[in-house]
Write a protein that holds these residues in place. Structure first.
Motif, mmCIF file in Angstrom:
data_model
loop_
_atom_site.group_PDB
_atom_site.id
_atom_site.type_symbol
_atom_site.label_atom_id
_atom_site.label_comp_id
_atom_site.label_asym_id
_atom_site.label_seq_id
_atom_site.Cartn_x
_atom_site.Cartn_y
_atom_site.Cartn_z
ATOM 1 N N PRO A 1 8.935 -23.432 61.919
ATOM 2 C CA PRO A 1 8.976 -23.300 60.458
ATOM 3 C C PRO A 1 10.037 -22.313 59.980
ATOM 4 O O PRO A 1 10.688 -22.543 58.952
ATOM 5 C CB PRO A 1 7.558 -22.812 60.106
ATOM 6 N N LEU A 2 10.217 -21.224 60.710
ATOM 7 C CA LEU A 2 11.204 -20.220 60.300
ATOM 8 C C LEU A 2 12.613 -20.784 60.386
ATOM 9 O O LEU A 2 13.415 -20.630 59.447
ATOM 10 C CB LEU A 2 11.073 -18.978 61.180
ATOM 11 N N ILE B 1 17.703 -22.960 57.294
ATOM 12 C CA ILE B 1 18.830 -23.887 57.140
ATOM 13 C C ILE B 1 19.247 -24.074 55.675
ATOM 14 O O ILE B 1 20.400 -23.778 55.318
ATOM 15 C CB ILE B 1 18.512 -25.239 57.810
ATOM 16 N N PRO B 2 18.365 -24.572 54.793
ATOM 17 C CA PRO B 2 18.803 -24.743 53.400
ATOM 18 C C PRO B 2 19.046 -23.431 52.674
ATOM 19 O O PRO B 2 19.833 -23.379 51.724
ATOM 20 C CB PRO B 2 17.653 -25.540 52.762
ATOM 21 N N THR B 3 18.371 -22.364 53.129
ATOM 22 C CA THR B 3 18.579 -21.054 52.491
ATOM 23 C C THR B 3 19.997 -20.557 52.738
ATOM 24 O O THR B 3 20.673 -20.082 51.811
ATOM 25 C CB THR B 3 17.567 -20.027 53.023
ATOM 26 N N LEU B 4 20.459 -20.650 53.968
ATOM 27 C CA LEU B 4 21.831 -20.235 54.285
ATOM 28 C C LEU B 4 22.849 -21.102 53.552
ATOM 29 O O LEU B 4 23.859 -20.605 53.051
ATOM 30 C CB LEU B 4 22.068 -20.311 55.795
ATOM 31 N N PHE B 5 22.570 -22.399 53.489
ATOM 32 C CA PHE B 5 23.467 -23.298 52.761
ATOM 33 C C PHE B 5 23.536 -22.899 51.295
ATOM 34 O O PHE B 5 24.618 -22.828 50.705
ATOM 35 C CB PHE B 5 22.983 -24.742 52.899
ATOM 36 N N LEU B 6 22.374 -22.621 50.713
ATOM 37 C CA LEU B 6 22.309 -22.207 49.311
ATOM 38 C C LEU B 6 23.132 -20.951 49.071
ATOM 39 O O LEU B 6 23.871 -20.856 48.081
ATOM 40 C CB LEU B 6 20.849 -21.974 48.929
ATOM 41 N N LEU B 7 23.030 -19.992 49.967
ATOM 42 C CA LEU B 7 23.760 -18.728 49.813
ATOM 43 C C LEU B 7 25.269 -18.921 49.923
ATOM 44 O O LEU B 7 26.045 -18.121 49.386
ATOM 45 C CB LEU B 7 23.292 -17.728 50.875
ATOM 46 N N SER B 8 25.688 -20.001 50.595
ATOM 47 C CA SER B 8 27.123 -20.244 50.744
ATOM 48 C C SER B 8 27.743 -20.933 49.533
ATOM 49 O O SER B 8 28.951 -20.848 49.324
ATOM 50 C CB SER B 8 27.390 -21.108 51.990
ATOM 51 N N GLY C 1 20.221 -22.060 61.862
ATOM 52 C CA GLY C 1 18.794 -22.347 61.811
ATOM 53 C C GLY C 1 18.243 -22.683 63.182
ATOM 54 O O GLY C 1 17.142 -22.250 63.558
ATOM 55 N N LEU C 2 19.020 -23.466 63.944
ATOM 56 C CA LEU C 2 18.621 -23.792 65.318
ATOM 57 C C LEU C 2 18.562 -22.535 66.173
ATOM 58 O O LEU C 2 17.633 -22.353 66.972
ATOM 59 C CB LEU C 2 19.607 -24.790 65.919
ATOM 60 N N ALA C 3 19.544 -21.646 65.996
ATOM 61 C CA ALA C 3 19.565 -20.393 66.757
ATOM 62 C C ALA C 3 18.340 -19.547 66.450
ATOM 63 O O ALA C 3 17.732 -18.955 67.360
ATOM 64 C CB ALA C 3 20.837 -19.616 66.444
#
Length: 199
Positions: free
Chosen positions: A141-142, A147-154, A130-132
């Motif tokens: 905002p992007l 961040i939580p989207t990638l976590f959710l997908l994992s 997310g930082l990248a």
């Protein structure tokens, strides 16, 4: 009942807005009248300097870690998701503090802390990516919603249905707090940060 108690503990801790405290100590005014009015690290760093922005960040991380640790100590291993429930409560408290008429921050630091504490590997990877995205695109905002989207997908690779539900709720909360910024980004009105002006 344990889940509700974890939410309440988290909410109580989340309501302690470090940004509001720093703003009042430094300026005698509420964070709501400084810059964007958001009592978060980015706004306070912009208005008061990096040192005070980092102070806000440490406070947001600390209150989330406190809620997470208390609930883990009190309710785990009986409730293995106790810390994540507390993290969700902390995000709700930070975003919608009752004493401030439910006008709080956007919950990025609080969410990141909850994710990292609950799943150190996946939480850290999600935050770094997310930082990248933020640094590469210049859009806060992007990067925040990534961040939580990638976590959710994992989660399907390692977590339970309950963890997935909690991660989904955290994602929805993050989107809800950044929807206006995302809309401005689509319209080309959102200011970019961390990027040099192109010649």
């Amino acid at each position: 009942m344990q889940r509700l108690l974890c939410l309440l503990v988290g909410y109580s801790c989340g309501c302690l807005l470090t940004g509001e405290l720093v703003a009042r100590l430094r300026t005698g005014r509420s964070a709501s009248v400084l810059g964007t009015g958001n009592p978060g690290m980015a706004n306070l760093a912009h208005e008061l300097g990096l040192r005070w922005g980092l102070t806000v960040l440490l406070g947001d991380v600390g209150k989330t870690a406190l809620a997470w640790s208390l609930c883990q100590l009190l309710f785990c291993p009986g409730l293995r998701t106790a810390g994540l429930w507390a993290g969700l409560g902390a995000v709700l408290g930070h975003n919608f503090p009752i004493w401030r008429r439910f006008q709080g921050g956007k919950g990025v630091a609080v969410t990141c802390t909850a994710l990292i504490l609950s799943a150190p590997l996946w939480g850290t990877l999600s935050c770094l990516l997310g930082l990248a995205v933020t640094l590469f695109t210049g859009y806060l905002p992007l990067g925040a919603v990534v961040i939580p989207t990638l976590f959710l997908l994992s989660v399907p690779a390692w977590g339970t249905a309950e963890v997935f539900l909690l991660a989904l709720l955290l994602s929805v909360l993050m989107f809800s707090r950044h929807i206006r910024g995302l809309q401005r980004m689509i319209r080309g009105e959102e200011p970019r940060k961390f990027r040099r002006n192109q010649p």
